[in-house]
Every structure is written in structure tokens, then in C-alpha cells.
Design a protein around this motif. Structure first.
Motif, PDB file in Angstrom:
ATOM      1  N   LEU A 123       0.862  -1.313   0.109  1.00  0.00           N
ATOM      2  CA  LEU A 123       0.089   0.155   0.126  1.00  0.00           C
ATOM      3  C   LEU A 123       0.821   1.174   0.149  1.00  0.00           C
ATOM      4  CD1 LEU A 123      -2.929  -0.944   2.376  1.00  0.00           C
ATOM      5  CD2 LEU A 123      -2.988  -0.476   0.073  1.00  0.00           C
ATOM      6  N   LEU A 124       1.814   1.026   0.872  1.00  0.00           N
ATOM      7  CA  LEU A 124       2.931   2.354   0.553  1.00  0.00           C
ATOM      8  C   LEU A 124       3.526   2.634  -0.570  1.00  0.00           C
ATOM      9  CD1 LEU A 124       4.974   1.792   4.110  1.00  0.00           C
ATOM     10  CD2 LEU A 124       3.318   3.541   3.568  1.00  0.00           C
ATOM     11  N   ARG A 125       3.617   1.696  -1.330  1.00  0.00           N
ATOM     12  CA  ARG A 125       3.979   1.688  -2.679  1.00  0.00           C
ATOM     13  C   ARG A 125       3.340   2.267  -3.689  1.00  0.00           C
ATOM     14  NH1 ARG A 125       9.313   0.435  -2.491  1.00  0.00           N
ATOM     15  NH2 ARG A 125      10.285  -0.996  -0.766  1.00  0.00           N
ATOM     16  N   LYS A 126       1.931   1.564  -3.678  1.00  0.00           N
ATOM     17  CA  LYS A 126       1.208   1.660  -4.815  1.00  0.00           C
ATOM     18  C   LYS A 126      -0.027   2.564  -4.630  1.00  0.00           C
ATOM     19  CE  LYS A 126       1.562  -3.044  -6.105  1.00  0.00           C
ATOM     20  NZ  LYS A 126       1.306  -4.672  -5.988  1.00  0.00           N
ATOM     21  N   ALA A 127      -0.452   2.995  -3.418  1.00  0.00           N
ATOM     22  CA  ALA A 127      -1.462   3.882  -3.159  1.00  0.00           C
ATOM     23  C   ALA A 127      -1.331   5.150  -3.600  1.00  0.00           C
ATOM     24  CB  ALA A 127      -2.060   3.831  -1.648  1.00  0.00           C
ATOM     25  N   ASP A 128      -2.436   5.789  -4.341  1.00  0.00           N
ATOM     26  CA  ASP A 128      -2.269   7.156  -4.897  1.00  0.00           C
ATOM     27  C   ASP A 128      -2.911   8.166  -4.045  1.00  0.00           C
ATOM     28  OD1 ASP A 128      -1.713   9.199  -6.871  1.00  0.00           O
ATOM     29  OD2 ASP A 128      -3.694   8.970  -8.097  1.00  0.00           O
ATOM     30  N   CYS A 129      -2.750   8.114  -2.618  1.00  0.00           N
ATOM     31  CA  CYS A 129      -3.057   8.767  -1.819  1.00  0.00           C
ATOM     32  C   CYS A 129      -2.074   8.744  -0.624  1.00  0.00           C
ATOM     33  CB  CYS A 129      -4.436   8.873  -1.715  1.00  0.00           C
ATOM     34  SG  CYS A 129      -4.674   7.058  -0.807  1.00  0.00           S
ATOM     35  N   ASP A 130      -2.346   9.600   0.709  1.00  0.00           N
ATOM     36  CA  ASP A 130      -1.734   9.646   1.647  1.00  0.00           C
ATOM     37  C   ASP A 130      -1.871   8.207   2.389  1.00  0.00           C
ATOM     38  OD1 ASP A 130      -1.014  12.233   1.348  1.00  0.00           O
ATOM     39  OD2 ASP A 130      -1.325  12.813   3.336  1.00  0.00           O
ATOM     40  N   VAL A 131      -0.942   7.523   2.959  1.00  0.00           N
ATOM     41  CA  VAL A 131      -1.190   6.235   3.734  1.00  0.00           C
ATOM     42  C   VAL A 131      -0.752   6.521   5.219  1.00  0.00           C
ATOM     43  CG1 VAL A 131      -0.756   3.699   3.721  1.00  0.00           C
ATOM     44  CG2 VAL A 131      -0.960   4.801   1.662  1.00  0.00           C
ATOM     45  N   LEU A 132      -1.394   5.955   6.012  1.00  0.00           N
ATOM     46  CA  LEU A 132      -1.016   6.262   7.440  1.00  0.00           C
ATOM     47  C   LEU A 132      -1.098   4.913   8.174  1.00  0.00           C
ATOM     48  CD1 LEU A 132      -3.169   8.945   6.769  1.00  0.00           C
ATOM     49  CD2 LEU A 132      -1.630   9.697   8.841  1.00  0.00           C
ATOM     50  N   MET A 230       4.942   8.081  18.351  1.00  0.00           N
ATOM     51  CA  MET A 230       5.975   8.397  17.471  1.00  0.00           C
ATOM     52  C   MET A 230       5.545   8.663  15.865  1.00  0.00           C
ATOM     53  SD  MET A 230       9.613   6.269  16.497  1.00  0.00           S
ATOM     54  CE  MET A 230       9.935   6.216  18.283  1.00  0.00           C
ATOM     55  N   VAL A 231       5.771   9.780  15.701  1.00  0.00           N
ATOM     56  CA  VAL A 231       5.348   9.817  13.914  1.00  0.00           C
ATOM     57  C   VAL A 231       6.786   9.679  13.083  1.00  0.00           C
ATOM     58  CG1 VAL A 231       4.807  11.685  12.188  1.00  0.00           C
ATOM     59  CG2 VAL A 231       3.724  11.675  14.760  1.00  0.00           C
ATOM     60  N   ILE A 232       6.716   8.770  12.181  1.00  0.00           N
ATOM     61  CA  ILE A 232       7.996   8.706  11.324  1.00  0.00           C
ATOM     62  C   ILE A 232       7.428   8.663   9.938  1.00  0.00           C
ATOM     63  CG2 ILE A 232       9.316   7.339  12.999  1.00  0.00           C
ATOM     64  CD1 ILE A 232       7.995   4.823  11.799  1.00  0.00           C
ATOM     65  N   GLY A 233       8.467   8.735   8.823  1.00  0.00           N
ATOM     66  CA  GLY A 233       8.050   8.895   7.480  1.00  0.00           C
ATOM     67  C   GLY A 233       8.809   7.790   6.679  1.00  0.00           C
ATOM     68  N   THR A 234       8.622   7.879   5.567  1.00  0.00           N
ATOM     69  CA  THR A 234       9.319   6.703   4.460  1.00  0.00           C
ATOM     70  C   THR A 234      10.054   7.267   3.432  1.00  0.00           C
ATOM     71  OG1 THR A 234       7.214   6.644   3.279  1.00  0.00           O
ATOM     72  CG2 THR A 234       7.224   4.962   5.162  1.00  0.00           C
ATOM     73  N   SER A 235      10.409   8.489   3.687  1.00  0.00           N
ATOM     74  CA  SER A 235      11.111   9.106   2.286  1.00  0.00           C
ATOM     75  C   SER A 235      12.404   8.602   2.060  1.00  0.00           C
ATOM     76  CB  SER A 235      11.014  10.714   2.540  1.00  0.00           C
ATOM     77  OG  SER A 235      11.978  11.068   3.326  1.00  0.00           O
ATOM     78  N   ARG A 236      13.113   8.746   0.956  1.00  0.00           N
ATOM     79  CA  ARG A 236      14.480   8.344   0.530  1.00  0.00           C
ATOM     80  C   ARG A 236      15.418   8.942   1.374  1.00  0.00           C
ATOM     81  NH1 ARG A 236      14.792   5.601  -4.121  1.00  0.00           N
ATOM     82  NH2 ARG A 236      13.180   5.443  -5.499  1.00  0.00           N
ATOM     83  N   GLY A 237      15.043  10.138   2.015  1.00  0.00           N
ATOM     84  CA  GLY A 237      15.947  10.827   2.829  1.00  0.00           C
ATOM     85  C   GLY A 237      15.766  10.298   4.183  1.00  0.00           C
ATOM     86  N   HIS A 263       3.761   7.622   8.189  1.00  0.00           N
ATOM     87  CA  HIS A 263       2.919   8.562   7.141  1.00  0.00           C
ATOM     88  C   HIS A 263       3.554   8.692   5.911  1.00  0.00           C
ATOM     89  CE1 HIS A 263       2.216  12.726   5.436  1.00  0.00           C
ATOM     90  NE2 HIS A 263       1.012  11.884   5.453  1.00  0.00           N
ATOM     91  N   LYS A 264       3.128   8.182   4.704  1.00  0.00           N
ATOM     92  CA  LYS A 264       3.482   8.583   3.510  1.00  0.00           C
ATOM     93  C   LYS A 264       2.643   9.403   2.830  1.00  0.00           C
ATOM     94  CE  LYS A 264       2.547   7.022  -0.295  1.00  0.00           C
ATOM     95  NZ  LYS A 264       2.080   6.387  -1.832  1.00  0.00           N
ATOM     96  N   GLN A 266       0.744  11.623  -0.545  1.00  0.00           N
ATOM     97  CA  GLN A 266       0.632  11.315  -1.761  1.00  0.00           C
ATOM     98  C   GLN A 266       1.867  11.799  -2.645  1.00  0.00           C
ATOM     99  OE1 GLN A 266      -2.626  13.305  -3.369  1.00  0.00           O
ATOM    100  NE2 GLN A 266      -2.865  12.070  -5.081  1.00  0.00           N
ATOM    101  N   GLY A 267       2.203  11.187  -3.478  1.00  0.00           N
ATOM    102  CA  GLY A 267       3.377  11.300  -4.439  1.00  0.00           C
ATOM    103  C   GLY A 267       4.689  10.998  -3.927  1.00  0.00           C
ATOM    104  N   GLU A 268       4.754  10.792  -2.536  1.00  0.00           N
ATOM    105  CA  GLU A 268       6.104  10.400  -2.114  1.00  0.00           C
ATOM    106  C   GLU A 268       6.440   9.064  -2.339  1.00  0.00           C
ATOM    107  OE1 GLU A 268       8.278  10.498   2.266  1.00  0.00           O
ATOM    108  OE2 GLU A 268       6.039  10.408   2.265  1.00  0.00           O
ATOM    109  N   VAL A 269       7.897   8.858  -2.849  1.00  0.00           N
ATOM    110  CA  VAL A 269       8.457   7.603  -3.443  1.00  0.00           C
ATOM    111  C   VAL A 269       9.102   6.950  -2.234  1.00  0.00           C
ATOM    112  CG1 VAL A 269       9.594   6.461  -5.183  1.00  0.00           C
ATOM    113  CG2 VAL A 269       8.238   8.414  -5.694  1.00  0.00           C
ATOM    114  N   PRO A 270       8.746   5.791  -1.895  1.00  0.00           N
ATOM    115  CA  PRO A 270       9.152   4.857  -0.835  1.00  0.00           C
ATOM    116  C   PRO A 270      10.578   4.709  -1.413  1.00  0.00           C
ATOM    117  CG  PRO A 270       7.062   4.344  -0.801  1.00  0.00           C
ATOM    118  CD  PRO A 270       7.432   5.042  -1.841  1.00  0.00           C
ATOM    119  N   PRO A 271      11.579   4.101  -0.489  1.00  0.00           N
ATOM    120  CA  PRO A 271      12.877   3.620  -1.260  1.00  0.00           C
ATOM    121  C   PRO A 271      12.791   2.204  -1.521  1.00  0.00           C
ATOM    122  CG  PRO A 271      12.833   3.765   1.348  1.00  0.00           C
ATOM    123  CD  PRO A 271      11.570   4.380   0.917  1.00  0.00           C
ATOM    124  N   GLU A 272      13.753   1.941  -2.426  1.00  0.00           N
ATOM    125  CA  GLU A 272      13.800   0.592  -3.034  1.00  0.00           C
ATOM    126  C   GLU A 272      14.420  -0.371  -2.185  1.00  0.00           C
ATOM    127  OE1 GLU A 272      12.320  -0.424  -5.717  1.00  0.00           O
ATOM    128  OE2 GLU A 272      11.678   1.679  -6.370  1.00  0.00           O
TER     129      GLU A 272
END
Length: 272
Positions: A123-132, A230-237, A263-264, A266-272
Motif C-alpha cells: 500500500l505504501l508503494r502503490k496507493a495514490d493518496c496519503d497512507v497512514l 511517534m510519527v515517522i516517515g518513509t521518504s528516501r531521505g 505517514h507517506k 501522496q506522491g512520495e516515493v518510498p525507497p527501493e
């Protein structure tokens, strides 16, 4: 979310539910994140059992879970609807429902089972909206402190979501930076200042905390004991990306001494 969401919340939240009670308090969290005046929450149960007996049982238990969650939100004056969907797999069913509902956020629970971890990652990789993704035994509406570890200033989308959660729960926010072998205290204070300034733009003042430690996950676990979410993200950084994806998905959750909200936007690309 649109520009008014910094004060009001998401407009259309989709919450997949299983055939048991709400183990991750998703209904309560949805009540904090949705726009209380104009927003709505859709609960969906996805069944993949196409046999007659299995399908009938799945629909019955799923309907009970959906109805229970709907009733809970309606008691709070929040619009909520429900749906039962049969699909080839859980991820496909959730994504199809999100598209039809035009959801701007999917809220799903995070448990320590491999099957759920795989669903979350897809879901984090494929959803076209925010994912929590939420993991916690405590009611998030009772949260008294939000903990946000940072290594770079959070994106404005994550700051907006954090501001909504803080404003609705009335829980203060603390940004934390861990200084290790590859960064300096100067780096840390700069990131913390930018993070606090960014959140202030959404109407929320934040505390900052800088600590030293080479075991980042262990240090975050220690710090989390003083907070509720705790709030964490999934961005490449994001520095925890190797722990949040792959076979160590649950390492953060096992170490943390509070609830976790990943939290991811919308539009954020998770790391490979």
C-alpha cells in the motif's frame, strides 16, 4: 489534502477493517484526522474467500466489524459509511475501494504478522493518496505528547498532518535529532530549527531535543518512553528506511515504548 487541511483534516479517509475488534484503535485515530465538519470516513472489509461457506462467513464477520466502527464515529457526529468488497487479494481490494471512494488518505493498522507487513508495504508503494500506518494499544485521542524524530526537515505534507493530529488531540510536539558518527550537533540544531519553524507555519509550536548515540533505533526507543505517539516517515531521505522496509519492518515497533504512526504523503516515493 488541500490548503485548508492544515486546520480541518482529511476530507475522505478509507479505513480497512478485519473480522475482529479494532486492535490498533484506528477508529479513534480516524476521528482525529478527518475534517470534523465536512469530512467522512469509509470503512471497508475485503474478503478473498470465494467459496460459498467461506464467503458467507467472511461477509458476516466483516459486516459486524464495519457496522461497529461506523456506529462509533456516528456517535461523535462524524459521517461514516461502510463497504464489503470481494477481491483477488487484500491490497487490490483496498486500492480499488480507495479509487472508487476518491480517498485522500488510507488508514491501516500495523501488526507484527508477515502477511500484514506485506500488505502495508504494498500500500505504501502503490496507493495514490496519503497512507497512514498505525500501531498502538492506547487510545490516540488520549495522547498527551507527539514524538517526531528527524534527520532532515520534514516535508510540508508531514508537517501538515502532524499539525492536524496535534491540534485535534491537543498533544504537544517534540522534534528529536540523534547525533551519531556521520553527523554533528551543528547539523542537528539546524534541522531541528527548520522543523520547528515549518510546523509553526501550520499553527503549532514544537519543542526540540538533541541527543547523542550511535545506536539510533535503541536511542529512539529510549526517548519514546516519554511520549505517546511517534510519527515517522518513509521518504528516501529517511535514515530508518532499511528498518522500515524488507524483513526488519517491525524493528522500530518492537523497540518503541509508545504508539507509532508511519505517514507517506501522496506522491512520495518510498525507497527501493
Amino acid at each position: 489534502m488541500d490548503e485548508t487541511a492544515q486546520q480541518t483534516g482529511y476530507e475522505r479517509v478509507l479505513v480497512p477493517v478485519g473480522d475482529k475488534s479494532d486492535p490498533n484503535n484506528l477508529t479513534e485515530l480516524a476521528s482525529l484526522l478527518v475534517d470534523p465538519r465536512h469530512g467522512a470516513v469509509q470503512f471497508v472489509h475485503v474478503t478473498t474467500d470465494r467459496s460459498f461457506v467461506g464467503s458467507q462467513e467472511a461477509w458476516r464477520t466483516g459486516s459486524e466489524s464495519v457496522a461497529q466502527s461506523q456506529h462509533q464515529l456516528r456517535q461523535q457526529g462524524i459521517e461514516s459509511t461502510g463497504s464489503i468488497r470481494t477481491a483477488r487479494n487484500a491490497v487490490a481490494g483496498i486500492l480499488e475501494e480507495a479509487e472508487e471512494y476518491d480517498a485522500d488518505a488510507i488508514l491501516i493498522g500495523w501488526t507484527d504478522t508477515d502477511a500484514v507487513s506485506r500488505i502495508v508495504e504494498q500500500l505504501l508503494r502503490k496507493a495514490d493518496c496519503d497512507v497512514l500506518v498505525f500501531r498502538g494499544d492506547a487510545d490516540p485521542t488520549n495522547a498527551e505528547s507527539l514524538f517526531v524524530p528527524v534527520v532532515i526537515p520534514p516535508d510540508e505534507n508531514r508537517l501538515r498532518m502532524t499539525a492536524i493530529l496535534s491540534q485535534r488531540s491537543e498533544a504537544p510536539v517534540t522534534f528529536a535529532y540523534v547525533v551519531g558518527n556521520e553527523n554533528t550537533e551543528e547539523d542537528g540544531w539546524e534541522v531541528l530549527e527548520k522543523s520547528a519553524t515549518g510546523l509553526e507555519a501550520f499553527g503549532v509550536q514544537a519543542e526540540t531535543e538533541l541527543v547523542n548515540g550511535n545506536d539510533v533505533i535503541g536511542k529512539l526507543g529510549e526517548l519514546s518512553a516519554d511520549h505517546d505517539i511517534m510519527v515517522i516517515g518513509t521518504s528516501r531521505g529517511w535514515w530508518l528506511r532499511q528498518s522500515l522496509f524488507g524483513r526488519k519492518t517491525d524493528e522500530i515497533a518492537e523497540t518503541a515504548q509508545c504508539s507509532i504512526l508511519m505517514h507517506k504523503w501522496q506522491g512520495e516515493v518510498p525507497p527501493e
